[in-house]
Design a protein around this motif. Structure first.
Motif, PDB file in Angstrom:
ATOM      1  N   SER A  28      36.217  28.140  46.496  1.00 46.80           N
ATOM      2  CA  SER A  28      37.112  29.577  46.769  1.00 46.80           C
ATOM      3  C   SER A  28      36.120  30.651  46.387  1.00 46.80           C
ATOM      4  N   GLY A  67      35.042  25.539  51.269  1.00 43.27           N
ATOM      5  CA  GLY A  67      36.068  24.647  50.964  1.00 43.27           C
ATOM      6  C   GLY A  67      36.670  24.038  52.373  1.00 43.27           C
ATOM      7  N   TRP A  74      31.926  22.588  42.599  1.00 38.59           N
ATOM      8  CA  TRP A  74      33.330  23.138  43.171  1.00 38.59           C
ATOM      9  C   TRP A  74      33.813  24.538  43.213  1.00 38.59           C
ATOM     10  N   LYS A  75      32.936  25.168  42.356  1.00 35.87           N
ATOM     11  CA  LYS A  75      33.227  26.768  42.511  1.00 35.87           C
ATOM     12  C   LYS A  75      33.301  27.314  43.753  1.00 35.87           C
ATOM     13  N   LEU A  95      41.316  22.991  43.530  1.00 32.78           N
ATOM     14  CA  LEU A  95      41.750  24.290  43.417  1.00 32.78           C
ATOM     15  C   LEU A  95      43.077  24.231  42.526  1.00 32.78           C
ATOM     16  N   GLN A  96      43.858  23.492  42.870  1.00 33.48           N
ATOM     17  CA  GLN A  96      45.071  23.503  42.437  1.00 33.48           C
ATOM     18  C   GLN A  96      45.263  22.962  40.910  1.00 33.48           C
ATOM     19  N   LEU A 100      41.116  28.320  49.861  1.00 35.64           N
ATOM     20  CA  LEU A 100      39.831  27.763  50.054  1.00 35.64           C
ATOM     21  C   LEU A 100      39.059  28.813  50.934  1.00 35.64           C
ATOM     22  N   SER A 129      41.535  30.658  42.094  1.00 32.82           N
ATOM     23  CA  SER A 129      42.238  31.037  43.475  1.00 32.82           C
ATOM     24  C   SER A 129      42.659  29.817  44.006  1.00 32.82           C
ATOM     25  N   LEU A 130      43.726  29.582  44.763  1.00 36.37           N
ATOM     26  CA  LEU A 130      44.325  28.665  45.372  1.00 36.37           C
ATOM     27  C   LEU A 130      43.610  28.506  47.105  1.00 36.37           C
ATOM     28  N   HIS A 133      37.423  32.454  40.595  1.00 37.37           N
ATOM     29  CA  HIS A 133      37.869  31.224  39.693  1.00 37.37           C
ATOM     30  C   HIS A 133      39.486  31.442  39.589  1.00 37.37           C
ATOM     31  N   SER A 186      41.296  21.284  48.040  1.00 36.20           N
ATOM     32  CA  SER A 186      42.504  21.854  47.787  1.00 36.20           C
ATOM     33  C   SER A 186      43.118  21.372  46.816  1.00 36.20           C
ATOM     34  N   GLU A 190      42.835  23.427  38.787  1.00 42.47           N
ATOM     35  CA  GLU A 190      41.983  24.392  38.098  1.00 42.47           C
ATOM     36  C   GLU A 190      43.201  25.765  37.974  1.00 42.47           C
TER      37      GLU A 190
END
Length: 149
Positions: free
Chosen positions: A47, A59, A43-44, A78-79, A55, A52-53, A50, A75, A81
């Motif tokens: 973006s 992404g 998933w990293k 990311l939200q 994509l 960041s929102l 690490h 998305s 995390e």
């Protein structure tokens, strides 16, 4: 209350990670999303930073093709995390210059992050926040007796 399979699985994995001391904010495999995705860090690549929102190309391609990971869009991951890191006390995006909590193993810090993520998961699935206990403390005074609302 009826919840989705993705919600149940995510909360179960986060709960286990919290109690097994394997919820580690700075590790891509053991952070909130890493645990939800079975301790993988693929998933990293959604973006460039690490926390960041935003994509990136990879992404966006996954998002536009409708790809889901354990039921979550890139998305949403990311939200999740970013919410976890912020609630733990990190300044985003994660890098060596930005503010971070002094004790990452502190259960209070991790619980704040966990609570924020569970609240977000509830919001994503359009269900009431299961972490909200304010209803338990709502009282109405009637005829000299205190009754729960």
């Amino acid at each position: 209350m009826e919840t989705s399979f993705r919600f149940e699985q995510a909360v179960k994995k986060l709960y286990q990670a919290f109690h097994n001391n394997t919820l580690i904010p700075e590790c891509n495999k053991q952070c909130a999303v890493g645990n939800i995705l079975n301790n993988t860090d693929a998933w990293k690549h959604f973006s460039d930073s690490h926390g960041s929102l935003q994509l990136n190309y990879i992404g966006l391609v996954n998002e536009n093709f409708g790809r889901r990971f354990q039921g979550f869009k890139p998305s949403e991951l990311l939200q999740i995390e970013a919410t976890f890191l912020k609630a733990c006390g990190f300044q985003l995006p994660l890098n060596y210059r930005n503010k971070r909590p002094t004790n990452l193993a502190d259960k209070d810090v991790l619980f704040k992050g966990l609570s924020a993520v569970v609240a977000l998961l509830c919001q994503l699935d359009n269900i009431p926040n299961i972490m909200d206990c304010s209803v338990l403390f709502s009282f109405k005074v009637e005829d000299h007796f205190v009754k729960p609302v």
